[in-house]
Write a protein that holds these residues in place. Sequence first.
Motif, PDB file in Angstrom:
ATOM      1  N   MET A   1       0.841  -1.191   0.000  1.00  9.12           N
ATOM      2  CA  MET A   1       0.000   0.000   0.000  1.00  9.12           C
ATOM      3  C   MET A   1       0.877   1.242   0.000  1.00  9.12           C
ATOM      4  O   MET A   1       2.006   1.226   0.466  1.00  9.12           O
ATOM      5  N   LEU A   2       0.342   2.321  -0.563  1.00 13.36           N
ATOM      6  CA  LEU A   2       1.044   3.597  -0.533  1.00 13.36           C
ATOM      7  C   LEU A   2       0.832   4.242   0.820  1.00 13.36           C
ATOM      8  O   LEU A   2      -0.289   4.330   1.316  1.00 13.36           O
ATOM      9  N   MET A   3       1.919   4.682   1.441  1.00 14.25           N
ATOM     10  CA  MET A   3       1.825   5.245   2.776  1.00 14.25           C
ATOM     11  C   MET A   3       1.266   6.660   2.723  1.00 14.25           C
ATOM     12  O   MET A   3       1.768   7.517   1.997  1.00 14.25           O
ATOM     13  N   GLU A   4       0.190   6.887   3.469  1.00 14.76           N
ATOM     14  CA  GLU A   4      -0.409   8.210   3.550  1.00 14.76           C
ATOM     15  C   GLU A   4       0.352   9.053   4.568  1.00 14.76           C
ATOM     16  O   GLU A   4       0.824   8.554   5.588  1.00 14.76           O
ATOM     17  N   LYS A   5       0.461  10.334   4.279  1.00  9.74           N
ATOM     18  CA  LYS A   5       1.120  11.257   5.198  1.00  9.74           C
ATOM     19  C   LYS A   5       0.218  11.508   6.409  1.00  9.74           C
ATOM     20  O   LYS A   5      -0.902  11.992   6.267  1.00  9.74           O
ATOM     21  N   LEU A   6       0.696  11.163   7.584  1.00 13.65           N
ATOM     22  CA  LEU A   6      -0.063  11.414   8.806  1.00 13.65           C
ATOM     23  C   LEU A   6       0.316  12.739   9.443  1.00 13.65           C
ATOM     24  O   LEU A   6      -0.449  13.300  10.214  1.00 13.65           O
ATOM     25  N   VAL A   7       1.513  13.216   9.138  1.00  8.72           N
ATOM     26  CA  VAL A   7       2.004  14.498   9.647  1.00  8.72           C
ATOM     27  C   VAL A   7       2.127  15.441   8.456  1.00  8.72           C
ATOM     28  O   VAL A   7       2.639  15.045   7.405  1.00  8.72           O
ATOM     29  N   PRO A   8       1.648  16.680   8.560  1.00 10.25           N
ATOM     30  CA  PRO A   8       1.769  17.616   7.440  1.00 10.25           C
ATOM     31  C   PRO A   8       3.205  17.720   6.948  1.00 10.25           C
ATOM     32  O   PRO A   8       4.161  17.724   7.735  1.00 10.25           O
ATOM     33  N   THR A   9       3.365  17.804   5.630  1.00  2.45           N
ATOM     34  CA  THR A   9       4.695  17.842   5.015  1.00  2.45           C
ATOM     35  C   THR A   9       5.547  18.971   5.576  1.00  2.45           C
ATOM     36  O   THR A   9       6.746  18.799   5.831  1.00  2.45           O
ATOM     37  N   GLU A  10       4.937  20.130   5.787  1.00  2.00           N
ATOM     38  CA  GLU A  10       5.689  21.279   6.282  1.00  2.00           C
ATOM     39  C   GLU A  10       6.202  21.043   7.701  1.00  2.00           C
ATOM     40  O   GLU A  10       7.318  21.458   8.052  1.00  2.00           O
ATOM     41  N   ILE A  11       5.399  20.390   8.526  1.00  2.00           N
ATOM     42  CA  ILE A  11       5.812  20.092   9.898  1.00  2.00           C
ATOM     43  C   ILE A  11       6.946  19.072   9.900  1.00  2.00           C
ATOM     44  O   ILE A  11       7.932  19.207  10.644  1.00  2.00           O
ATOM     45  N   GLU A  12       6.829  18.040   9.051  1.00  2.00           N
ATOM     46  CA  GLU A  12       7.893  17.034   8.995  1.00  2.00           C
ATOM     47  C   GLU A  12       9.198  17.663   8.505  1.00  2.00           C
ATOM     48  O   GLU A  12      10.282  17.357   9.019  1.00  2.00           O
ATOM     49  N   ALA A  13       9.106  18.550   7.509  1.00  2.00           N
ATOM     50  CA  ALA A  13      10.301  19.223   7.001  1.00  2.00           C
ATOM     51  C   ALA A  13      10.944  20.083   8.086  1.00  2.00           C
ATOM     52  O   ALA A  13      12.173  20.117   8.232  1.00  2.00           O
ATOM     53  N   TYR A  14      10.119  20.761   8.873  1.00  2.00           N
ATOM     54  CA  TYR A  14      10.633  21.583   9.973  1.00  2.00           C
ATOM     55  C   TYR A  14      11.339  20.701  10.997  1.00  2.00           C
ATOM     56  O   TYR A  14      12.426  21.039  11.495  1.00  2.00           O
ATOM     57  N   ALA A  15      10.726  19.551  11.313  1.00  2.00           N
ATOM     58  CA  ALA A  15      11.334  18.630  12.273  1.00  2.00           C
ATOM     59  C   ALA A  15      12.675  18.119  11.754  1.00  2.00           C
ATOM     60  O   ALA A  15      13.651  18.008  12.509  1.00  2.00           O
ATOM     61  N   GLU A  16      12.738  17.792  10.470  1.00  4.58           N
ATOM     62  CA  GLU A  16      13.996  17.331   9.880  1.00  4.58           C
ATOM     63  C   GLU A  16      15.085  18.397   9.984  1.00  4.58           C
ATOM     64  O   GLU A  16      16.239  18.107  10.314  1.00  4.58           O
ATOM     65  N   VAL A 198       6.561  -5.358  29.617  1.00  5.89           N
ATOM     66  CA  VAL A 198       7.189  -4.278  28.852  1.00  5.89           C
ATOM     67  C   VAL A 198       6.489  -2.951  29.129  1.00  5.89           C
ATOM     68  O   VAL A 198       5.339  -2.906  29.577  1.00  5.89           O
ATOM     69  N   SER A 199       7.210  -1.878  28.865  1.00  6.30           N
ATOM     70  CA  SER A 199       6.646  -0.533  28.803  1.00  6.30           C
ATOM     71  C   SER A 199       6.780  -0.060  27.377  1.00  6.30           C
ATOM     72  O   SER A 199       7.789  -0.319  26.719  1.00  6.30           O
ATOM     73  N   ALA A 200       5.768   0.642  26.881  1.00  2.73           N
ATOM     74  CA  ALA A 200       5.794   1.043  25.477  1.00  2.73           C
ATOM     75  C   ALA A 200       5.177   2.416  25.298  1.00  2.73           C
ATOM     76  O   ALA A 200       4.290   2.832  26.056  1.00  2.73           O
ATOM     77  N   VAL A 201       5.669   3.113  24.274  1.00  2.00           N
ATOM     78  CA  VAL A 201       5.040   4.358  23.841  1.00  2.00           C
ATOM     79  C   VAL A 201       4.983   4.318  22.322  1.00  2.00           C
ATOM     80  O   VAL A 201       5.952   3.937  21.655  1.00  2.00           O
ATOM     81  N   LEU A 202       3.819   4.659  21.777  1.00  2.00           N
ATOM     82  CA  LEU A 202       3.646   4.708  20.333  1.00  2.00           C
ATOM     83  C   LEU A 202       3.884   6.150  19.897  1.00  2.00           C
ATOM     84  O   LEU A 202       3.110   7.041  20.222  1.00  2.00           O
ATOM     85  N   VAL A 203       4.975   6.355  19.184  1.00  2.00           N
ATOM     86  CA  VAL A 203       5.423   7.689  18.801  1.00  2.00           C
ATOM     87  C   VAL A 203       4.913   8.005  17.393  1.00  2.00           C
ATOM     88  O   VAL A 203       5.032   7.171  16.482  1.00  2.00           O
ATOM     89  N   THR A 204       4.359   9.197  17.216  1.00  2.00           N
ATOM     90  CA  THR A 204       3.766   9.551  15.927  1.00  2.00           C
ATOM     91  C   THR A 204       4.781  10.179  14.979  1.00  2.00           C
ATOM     92  O   THR A 204       4.551  11.225  14.376  1.00  2.00           O
ATOM     93  N   ILE A 205       5.935   9.541  14.852  1.00  2.00           N
ATOM     94  CA  ILE A 205       6.915   9.899  13.831  1.00  2.00           C
ATOM     95  C   ILE A 205       6.594   9.105  12.574  1.00  2.00           C
ATOM     96  O   ILE A 205       6.393   7.893  12.635  1.00  2.00           O
ATOM     97  N   ARG A 206       6.500   9.821  11.463  1.00  2.00           N
ATOM     98  CA  ARG A 206       6.270   9.194  10.166  1.00  2.00           C
ATOM     99  C   ARG A 206       5.015   8.315  10.216  1.00  2.00           C
ATOM    100  O   ARG A 206       3.926   8.824  10.389  1.00  2.00           O
ATOM    101  N   ASP A 207       5.147   6.989  10.105  1.00  2.00           N
ATOM    102  CA  ASP A 207       3.990   6.101  10.071  1.00  2.00           C
ATOM    103  C   ASP A 207       3.770   5.393  11.408  1.00  2.00           C
ATOM    104  O   ASP A 207       3.103   4.376  11.470  1.00  2.00           O
ATOM    105  N   GLY A 208       4.358   5.967  12.472  1.00  2.00           N
ATOM    106  CA  GLY A 208       4.182   5.403  13.804  1.00  2.00           C
ATOM    107  C   GLY A 208       5.274   4.426  14.172  1.00  2.00           C
ATOM    108  O   GLY A 208       5.566   3.494  13.417  1.00  2.00           O
TER     109      GLY A 208
END
Length: 220
Positions: A1-16, A198-208
């Motif tokens: 499947m094609l991965m859908e952007k979950l984070v706006p492109t501009e926000i991801e670019a700023y984070a990078e 275990v302890s876990a956190v689901l981080v919303t980077i890219r596709d999770g």
Amino acid sequence: MLMEKLVPTEIEAYAEQHSMPESAICRALREETLRTMEYPQMVVGPLEGAFLKMMTNLVGAKRVLEIGMFTGYSALCFAEALPDDGEIITCEINEKSAAMARRYFGKVPVGKKINIRMGPALDTMRTLTGPFDVIFIDADKANYLNYYRRSLDLLAQNGVILIDNVLWSGEVLKQPPPDESTAAIQELNRTVAADPCVSAVLVTIRDGILVITRTGSYCN
């Protein structure tokens, strides 16, 4: 499947732009992957690559196990973060993507830290002996739960498991799940959340990304 952007492109670019930069060799590999591979969205990219390097540094990793190499971007990120005597064992099943990875690994000294194991990852994992300080799972989704369970056997006491694509373009929100891959990821996420060991956190980077550590020595 094609991965859908979950984070706006501009926000991801700023984070990078405000994270550690990718190396020249990683950039070249990413650009060739985007130009030439059938599913280029599988490459983790600069932001997630920086995250992988940070996690490697935080746990003081010396041994890394990667389930699903693709063209080798994430393996190079790990190699750059590991000490000179560090080791990455990376599992891959596709010879075309592995060939590109080998070519890039051969261009830089850190490539010598990377040991590619071809074949089904579960078969490879059965032959391995831990402990591994970081285990990164980014392969076929149907086996995610199997990879997770075997990873617990191989994980160092203070190690970390990182599992990619656990938001699956938002498909995990759908009930009933629209396909087997979505159902498998939903089952994994439920299992990890309910696991008292275990302890876990689901981080919303890219596709999770699921970040998983052990809770204590009472769980074996």
